[in-house]
Scaffold this active site. Sequence first.
Site, PDB file in Angstrom:
ATOM      1  CE  LYS A 199      52.124   8.186  47.865  1.00 39.04           C
ATOM      2  NZ  LYS A 199      52.088   8.192  49.284  1.00 39.04           N
TER       3      LYS A 199
HETATM    4  C1  LIG Z   1      52.593   9.433  49.884  1.00 38.34           C
HETATM    5  C2  LIG Z   1      51.946  10.054  51.028  1.00 38.34           C
HETATM    6  C3  LIG Z   1      51.854  11.453  51.157  1.00 38.34           C
HETATM    7  C4  LIG Z   1      52.400  12.433  50.149  1.00 38.34           C
HETATM    8  O1  LIG Z   1      53.658  12.180  49.727  1.00 38.34           O
HETATM    9  P1  LIG Z   1      54.428  12.923  48.534  1.00 38.34           P
HETATM   10  O2  LIG Z   1      55.662  12.109  48.400  1.00 38.34           O
HETATM   11  O3  LIG Z   1      54.701  14.313  48.993  1.00 38.34           O
HETATM   12  O4  LIG Z   1      53.572  12.909  47.321  1.00 38.34           O
HETATM   13  C5  LIG Z   1      51.174  11.946  52.259  1.00 38.34           C
HETATM   14  N1  LIG Z   1      50.635  11.138  53.186  1.00 38.34           N
HETATM   15  C6  LIG Z   1      50.711   9.800  53.094  1.00 38.34           C
HETATM   16  C7  LIG Z   1      50.052   8.970  54.146  1.00 38.34           C
HETATM   17  C8  LIG Z   1      51.392   9.209  52.034  1.00 38.34           C
HETATM   18  O5  LIG Z   1      51.478   7.871  51.962  1.00 38.34           O
END
Ligand SMILES: *Cc1c(COP(=O)(O)O)cnc(C)c1O
Length: 405
Positions: A199
Site C-alpha cells: 500500500k
Molecule cells: C489491501 C486491501 C484491503 C485490506 O487488506 P489487508 O491485507 O487485510 O490489510 C481491503 N480492501 C482492499 C480493496 C484492499 O486493497
Amino acid sequence: MNVPLSRPDISDLEIEYVTRVLRSGQLSLGPRVQEFEERFARYVGVKHAIAMNSGTSALHVAICALGIGSGDEVITSSFSFVASTNCLLYERALPVFVDIDPITLNLDPHEIRRYIRNCCLREPKTGALMDVRTGRYLKAILPVHVFGLPCDMDPILDIARENNLQVIEDACEALGARYKSRSVGTFGNLAVFAFYPNKQMTTGEGGMVVTNDHDLAAACRSLRNQGRDPSSEWLRHSRLGYNYRLSDIHCALGLAQLERLEGLLVRREKAAEMYTRALAGNSMIRLPQTPADFNRTWFIYPVQFLEPTAGNGLNARDRVLQKLRDGGVGCQSYFPAIHKQPYFQETGITPECRLPHTEAASESCLALPMFSTATPKQIRYVCDTLLAALQKETEPLKESVMTRH
Ligand SMILES: *Cc1c(COP(=O)(O)O)cnc(C)c1O
C-alpha cells in the site's frame, strides 16, 4: 532486470522509531498507538482513528459497529480485493454486487439507483428498503476506491441520504486521494485504510478505521479489544469482541511512514507520469483515467487491454502478463471478479444484477509495478518489455495471413 510489483520504502527513520519501541519495554497498548491514531486522524481530516491489525480487521469492525447482520444487504463492488466483501460474510450479511463504470472501474452510482428501483420495496411505515427477492433489508453502501482513484462520492452520498443508508468507504488503496478537494475517508459514516507492504504506506500488517462519529469510534475501540467497556475495568466485556490490536512496534513504523508520506506519494506520482509518457498512444491498451476534480494516489499502475480476446482466441492480457513475468517484471491480473471466485460460486453468493463491465475489467486489467523507490531505469524496462510484448501480439496475425499466400 528484476522489477517487483511493489516494495516497501523503509528508511533509517523507520528503523530508529521501531528500535526505540523495542528498547522501551512496552511493545503493545503503549503510547505509540495513540500517537499514530492522532496523527493519522489529523492527516485524513477526521475526528477519530482506531488502529487495527489489518485492513480486513478494520473492515470487519466497521461492519460490526454499524450493527449490520444476517437480515441485511450491503451494496458493493465485485471488482475489488476479496476483503471488502468477506467482511460482510463474517456477519452473515449479503453482498449485493452492482456494476462498475468501465472507465473509472469504481462503483457506478446509476447502477446503485437501478438496483434500488428494480429490486427494492420501500416499507411505508419505516421507510426501510426491502429486497423483494430475498426479504432482506438494504442497510449500507460499501464503495471501494479502487487503485487509488476515489469513487464518485456525491451521487453515492445522495442515494445514501435519500434512502437512509450507511456508507462505509474502503479506502485501503487510496490513502491521500481526494475527491473535490476532500480526502477519501471523510465521506462515509466509517472508512477503512490498510497498511500491508504493497500500500501507499505500510506498518508490515495493519489497518485503520476512521470516523467523525464519537459513538462509532467507541464501538470500534471496544470491538478491537475483546469487547471491553472503555470506561470500566480491564476484564469487563460488554459485547462480543476480538483481538484486532496493532502493536506499538507496528505503530512506530506507521509514524515514520506517515512523516514521510507526502514524499512517498510524490515519488509514486513520478513513476506514474513516466508510465503515462512512455505508454501513451499505444492503441492496444487504455491508460488509467482521472476525471476532473478527482485527485488520485497510486496503488499499482493499471492498464486495460482494449480487445481482451484479440489474436488467436486466448486472452491477450494473460499472454502479455506471462511475457512480462518471464522478463522479470512483477505484474498481476488485478482484480479477478469476486463473484467468480470458487468460494462464491460454490456458496451461491452470485449476483442478481448482470455485471458486464466488472467481468470485462477483470479479464482486461493488468497491474504494473508501483513503488516509491522505483528507478527511472526500472520503469523504462517495464515499459519496453510491455511494448515489445504488445508488438508481438500483432505478429501471429501477420504470420497466419502470410502462410495463407
Ligand atoms: C489491501 C486491501 C484491503 C485490506 O487488506 P489487508 O491485507 O487485510 O490489510 C481491503 N480492501 C482492499 C480493496 C484492499 O486493497
